[in-house]
Design a protein around this motif. Structure first.
Motif, PDB file in Angstrom:
ATOM      1  N   VAL A 249       0.840  -1.191   0.000  1.00 61.87           N
ATOM      2  CA  VAL A 249       0.000   0.000   0.000  1.00 61.87           C
ATOM      3  C   VAL A 249       0.879   1.245   0.000  1.00 61.87           C
ATOM      4  CG1 VAL A 249      -1.804   1.273   1.224  1.00 61.87           C
ATOM      5  CG2 VAL A 249      -1.790  -1.240   1.287  1.00 61.87           C
ATOM      6  N   GLY A 250       0.534   2.214  -0.847  1.00 61.25           N
ATOM      7  CA  GLY A 250       1.165   3.519  -0.824  1.00 61.25           C
ATOM      8  C   GLY A 250       0.128   4.602  -0.627  1.00 61.25           C
ATOM      9  N   CYS A 251       0.425   5.586   0.219  1.00 60.08           N
ATOM     10  CA  CYS A 251      -0.513   6.680   0.498  1.00 60.08           C
ATOM     11  C   CYS A 251       0.225   8.005   0.335  1.00 60.08           C
ATOM     12  CB  CYS A 251      -1.066   6.592   1.917  1.00 60.08           C
ATOM     13  SG  CYS A 251      -1.900   5.049   2.307  1.00 60.08           S
ATOM     14  N   ALA A 252      -0.231   8.846  -0.570  1.00 67.30           N
ATOM     15  CA  ALA A 252       0.455  10.123  -0.811  1.00 67.30           C
ATOM     16  C   ALA A 252      -0.383  10.970  -1.752  1.00 67.30           C
ATOM     17  CB  ALA A 252       1.839   9.885  -1.419  1.00 67.30           C
ATOM     18  N   ARG A 253       0.010  12.202  -1.908  1.00 67.35           N
ATOM     19  CA  ARG A 253      -0.393  13.066  -3.009  1.00 67.35           C
ATOM     20  C   ARG A 253       0.880  13.597  -3.644  1.00 67.35           C
ATOM     21  NH1 ARG A 253      -5.737  16.751  -2.752  1.00 67.35           N
ATOM     22  NH2 ARG A 253      -7.152  15.313  -1.728  1.00 67.35           N
ATOM     23  N   PRO A 254       0.968  13.641  -4.959  1.00 64.63           N
ATOM     24  CA  PRO A 254      -0.020  13.282  -5.955  1.00 64.63           C
ATOM     25  C   PRO A 254      -0.176  11.763  -6.087  1.00 64.63           C
ATOM     26  CG  PRO A 254       2.022  13.860  -7.041  1.00 64.63           C
ATOM     27  CD  PRO A 254       2.211  14.145  -5.577  1.00 64.63           C
ATOM     28  N   LEU A 255      -1.160  11.347  -6.910  1.00 63.07           N
ATOM     29  CA  LEU A 255      -1.497   9.938  -7.044  1.00 63.07           C
ATOM     30  C   LEU A 255      -0.305   9.110  -7.524  1.00 63.07           C
ATOM     31  CD1 LEU A 255      -3.943   7.992  -6.792  1.00 63.07           C
ATOM     32  CD2 LEU A 255      -4.359   8.360  -9.224  1.00 63.07           C
ATOM     33  N   GLU A 256       0.511   9.683  -8.420  1.00 64.63           N
ATOM     34  CA  GLU A 256       1.625   8.900  -8.940  1.00 64.63           C
ATOM     35  C   GLU A 256       2.660   8.590  -7.856  1.00 64.63           C
ATOM     36  OE1 GLU A 256       2.245  13.107 -10.806  1.00 64.63           O
ATOM     37  OE2 GLU A 256       0.567  11.794 -10.245  1.00 64.63           O
ATOM     38  N   ASP A 257       2.758   9.438  -6.820  1.00 59.47           N
ATOM     39  CA  ASP A 257       3.682   9.122  -5.738  1.00 59.47           C
ATOM     40  C   ASP A 257       3.175   7.941  -4.911  1.00 59.47           C
ATOM     41  OD1 ASP A 257       5.529  10.978  -6.448  1.00 59.47           O
ATOM     42  OD2 ASP A 257       5.112  12.388  -4.824  1.00 59.47           O
ATOM     43  N   ALA A 258       1.863   7.873  -4.692  1.00 61.83           N
ATOM     44  CA  ALA A 258       1.295   6.707  -4.005  1.00 61.83           C
ATOM     45  C   ALA A 258       1.544   5.448  -4.828  1.00 61.83           C
ATOM     46  CB  ALA A 258      -0.198   6.905  -3.770  1.00 61.83           C
ATOM     47  N   TYR A 259       1.409   5.560  -6.147  1.00 65.79           N
ATOM     48  CA  TYR A 259       1.671   4.435  -7.047  1.00 65.79           C
ATOM     49  C   TYR A 259       3.135   4.003  -6.920  1.00 65.79           C
ATOM     50  CZ  TYR A 259       2.072   1.857 -11.475  1.00 65.79           C
ATOM     51  OH  TYR A 259       2.311   0.895 -12.426  1.00 65.79           O
ATOM     52  N   ARG A 260       4.040   4.958  -6.947  1.00 65.23           N
ATOM     53  CA  ARG A 260       5.463   4.640  -6.856  1.00 65.23           C
ATOM     54  C   ARG A 260       5.800   3.973  -5.513  1.00 65.23           C
ATOM     55  NH1 ARG A 260       6.038  10.242  -8.938  1.00 65.23           N
ATOM     56  NH2 ARG A 260       6.547  10.106 -11.168  1.00 65.23           N
ATOM     57  N   MET A 261       5.254   4.517  -4.438  1.00 68.75           N
ATOM     58  CA  MET A 261       5.542   3.968  -3.115  1.00 68.75           C
ATOM     59  C   MET A 261       5.094   2.519  -3.011  1.00 68.75           C
ATOM     60  SD  MET A 261       4.302   7.379  -1.138  1.00 68.75           S
ATOM     61  CE  MET A 261       4.407   6.833   0.534  1.00 68.75           C
ATOM     62  N   ALA A 262       3.877   2.241  -3.499  1.00 67.53           N
ATOM     63  CA  ALA A 262       3.344   0.884  -3.429  1.00 67.53           C
ATOM     64  C   ALA A 262       4.197  -0.074  -4.253  1.00 67.53           C
ATOM     65  CB  ALA A 262       1.900   0.871  -3.906  1.00 67.53           C
ATOM     66  N   HIS A 263       4.581   0.334  -5.450  1.00 64.84           N
ATOM     67  CA  HIS A 263       5.337  -0.556  -6.324  1.00 64.84           C
ATOM     68  C   HIS A 263       6.785  -0.725  -5.867  1.00 64.84           C
ATOM     69  CE1 HIS A 263       1.793  -0.214  -8.828  1.00 64.84           C
ATOM     70  NE2 HIS A 263       2.244  -1.256  -9.487  1.00 64.84           N
ATOM     71  N   ARG A 264       7.359   0.314  -5.301  1.00 66.81           N
ATOM     72  CA  ARG A 264       8.702   0.149  -4.742  1.00 66.81           C
ATOM     73  C   ARG A 264       8.668  -0.858  -3.599  1.00 66.81           C
ATOM     74  NH1 ARG A 264      12.722   4.721  -1.989  1.00 66.81           N
ATOM     75  NH2 ARG A 264      14.249   3.224  -1.250  1.00 66.81           N
ATOM     76  N   ASP A 265       7.660  -0.757  -2.732  1.00 68.38           N
ATOM     77  CA  ASP A 265       7.582  -1.667  -1.596  1.00 68.38           C
ATOM     78  C   ASP A 265       7.305  -3.102  -2.056  1.00 68.38           C
ATOM     79  OD1 ASP A 265       7.434  -1.831   1.481  1.00 68.38           O
ATOM     80  OD2 ASP A 265       5.621  -2.894   0.832  1.00 68.38           O
ATOM     81  N   LEU A 266       6.414  -3.274  -3.035  1.00 66.12           N
ATOM     82  CA  LEU A 266       6.133  -4.623  -3.519  1.00 66.12           C
ATOM     83  C   LEU A 266       7.359  -5.241  -4.187  1.00 66.12           C
ATOM     84  CD1 LEU A 266       4.028  -6.879  -3.839  1.00 66.12           C
ATOM     85  CD2 LEU A 266       3.461  -5.904  -6.071  1.00 66.12           C
ATOM     86  N   THR A 267       8.115  -4.431  -4.911  1.00 66.17           N
ATOM     87  CA  THR A 267       9.351  -4.933  -5.524  1.00 66.17           C
ATOM     88  C   THR A 267      10.319  -5.414  -4.446  1.00 66.17           C
ATOM     89  OG1 THR A 267       9.087  -3.440  -7.417  1.00 66.17           O
ATOM     90  CG2 THR A 267      11.286  -4.347  -7.029  1.00 66.17           C
ATOM     91  N   ALA A 268      10.502  -4.612  -3.406  1.00 68.15           N
ATOM     92  CA  ALA A 268      11.406  -4.999  -2.316  1.00 68.15           C
ATOM     93  C   ALA A 268      10.893  -6.237  -1.594  1.00 68.15           C
ATOM     94  CB  ALA A 268      11.552  -3.831  -1.338  1.00 68.15           C
ATOM     95  N   TRP A 269       9.586  -6.327  -1.389  1.00 68.92           N
ATOM     96  CA  TRP A 269       8.992  -7.483  -0.698  1.00 68.92           C
ATOM     97  C   TRP A 269       9.185  -8.747  -1.536  1.00 68.92           C
ATOM     98  CZ3 TRP A 269       3.107  -7.910   0.883  1.00 68.92           C
ATOM     99  CH2 TRP A 269       2.975  -8.849   1.913  1.00 68.92           C
ATOM    100  N   THR A 270       9.014  -8.621  -2.844  1.00 74.63           N
ATOM    101  CA  THR A 270       9.198  -9.761  -3.734  1.00 74.63           C
ATOM    102  C   THR A 270      10.644 -10.240  -3.719  1.00 74.63           C
ATOM    103  OG1 THR A 270       7.392  -8.994  -5.154  1.00 74.63           O
ATOM    104  CG2 THR A 270       8.940 -10.562  -6.118  1.00 74.63           C
TER     105      THR A 270
END
Length: 339
Positions: A249-270
């Motif tokens: 999960v990523g939470c931020a403004r703007p929307l693309e930062d929330a997208y980036r946060m979520a995908h960075r974390d999922l990449t690291a988790w994977t």
């Protein structure tokens, strides 16, 4: 394993994460049922109950709790498995607000357009049939939609002695507003203070991805949870696990930062779970992942990054297999009869 039910009185509802005295103490392995109110505190019951007239800021989006989790310390992770979410009324409500929602001007996106009309929709809920009935307000059009209960707001206390409004989603959880927070899901939250201080509320009978209007089909619930403290493992951002998927999960403004946060974390988790090289994980998520949007209306926006477990190369169990253990507790509770 202990079991109990918590039903708050109206003056016991909370409107912040942090800054509240615990209502009860719980331990790893406990299973408990929490009664929650809807985001309007039960005050919007029909078309005449306009939220601006019957509700008062900041008394919106109440949560039940917090629950002090024994042995939870900063640096640990709290695993919260949702066993069941049951609507406690046969109706739910939604609404439009002036200057609120994805398709209107706001105080941050100022335009000369007129504010949206304030309007209330009442949804009939048939728990036996598993249906939620939409009824247009300006015509006789009706649609039966699947009942898909979820918890919109759940989290722990933030760190640094902060107290945050329940309307806000952030690293500690909060108003995540994702339909993925349904029965069968396990939510992982990093612990920021002694005792974690878990709270939840804001049930939805269902919600579309993004919650475009800013209000789902809002309901009061009876929600049953199983919890576990995972010692010495931190979660910087909320994570979700189901039988088939892992999600960040990523939470931020703007929307693309929330997208980036979520995908960075999922990449690291994977990488952590599977041992893939980081660019190989990034490539796999890019081609096979999903990005369900939680909300695009709250002070922060919520985006999830998800991938199916079946696509990962022999992943080791996340968080010492907490999801499987807590899911097993749900079977134990079901076999034991009524709570």
């Amino acid at each position: 394993m202990s079991q109990f039910t918590y039903r708050p009185a109206r003056d016991e509802l909370a409107y912040t994460f942090g800054g509240r005295i615990p209502v009860a103490h719980v331990r790893s392995g406990d299973v408990f049922t929490v009664h929650t109110e809807d985001c309007f505190g039960g005050l919007v019951r029909g078309p005449a109950d306009l939220p601006s007239q019957v509700c008062q800021m900041p008394y919106l989006n109440p949560v039940s709790g917090p629950f002090f989790v024994e042995d939870a310390e900063p640096g640990d992770t709290l695993a919260v498995h949702i066993l069941s979410i049951e609507p406690t009324r046969d109706w739910g409500v939604s609404a439009t607000f002036p200057y609120f929602g994805a398709l209107t001007s706001t105080s941050h996106t100022a335009t000369l357009q007129q504010p949206l009309d304030e309007r209330v929709w009442v949804y009939d809920i048939d728990r036996t049939a598993g249906m939620v009935r939409y009824q247009a307000t300006a015509s006789d059009h009706t649609v039966d939609l699947p009942l898909d209960p979820m918890i919109g707001t759940i989290g722990v206390a933030p760190g640094a002695m902060e107290s945050r409004s329940t309307i806000v989603p952030d690293y500690y959880g909060g108003n995540l507003d994702t339909p993925e927070l349904r029965a069968g899901s396990t939510l992982y939250l990093g612990v920021n203070v002694h005792g974690a201080l878990l709270a939840l509320g804001d049930g939805h009978a269902r919600q579309g991805q993004g919650e475009a209007i800013g209000v789902a089909v809002e309901i009061a619930t009876s929600t049953t949870l199983a919890i576990e403290v995972i010692k010495g493992i931190d979660a910087a951002w909320p994570r979700l696990e189901t039988e088939t998927s892992i999600m960040s999960v990523g939470c931020a403004r703007p929307l693309e930062d929330a997208y980036r946060m979520a995908h960075r974390d999922l990449t690291a988790w994977t990488v952590d779970l599977c041992g893939l090289q980081i660019l190989d994980a990034y490539q796999l998520i890019s081609q096979a992942g999903r990005a369900p949007i939680g909300n695009v209306c709250d002070p922060n926006y919520t985006v999830l990054a998800a991938i199916d477990k079946a696509l990962l190369p022999q992943p080791r169990p996340a968080y010492r297999d907490a999801h499987a253990r807590l899911r097993g507790l749900s079977h134990t509770v079901a076999a034991g009869g009524s709570r």
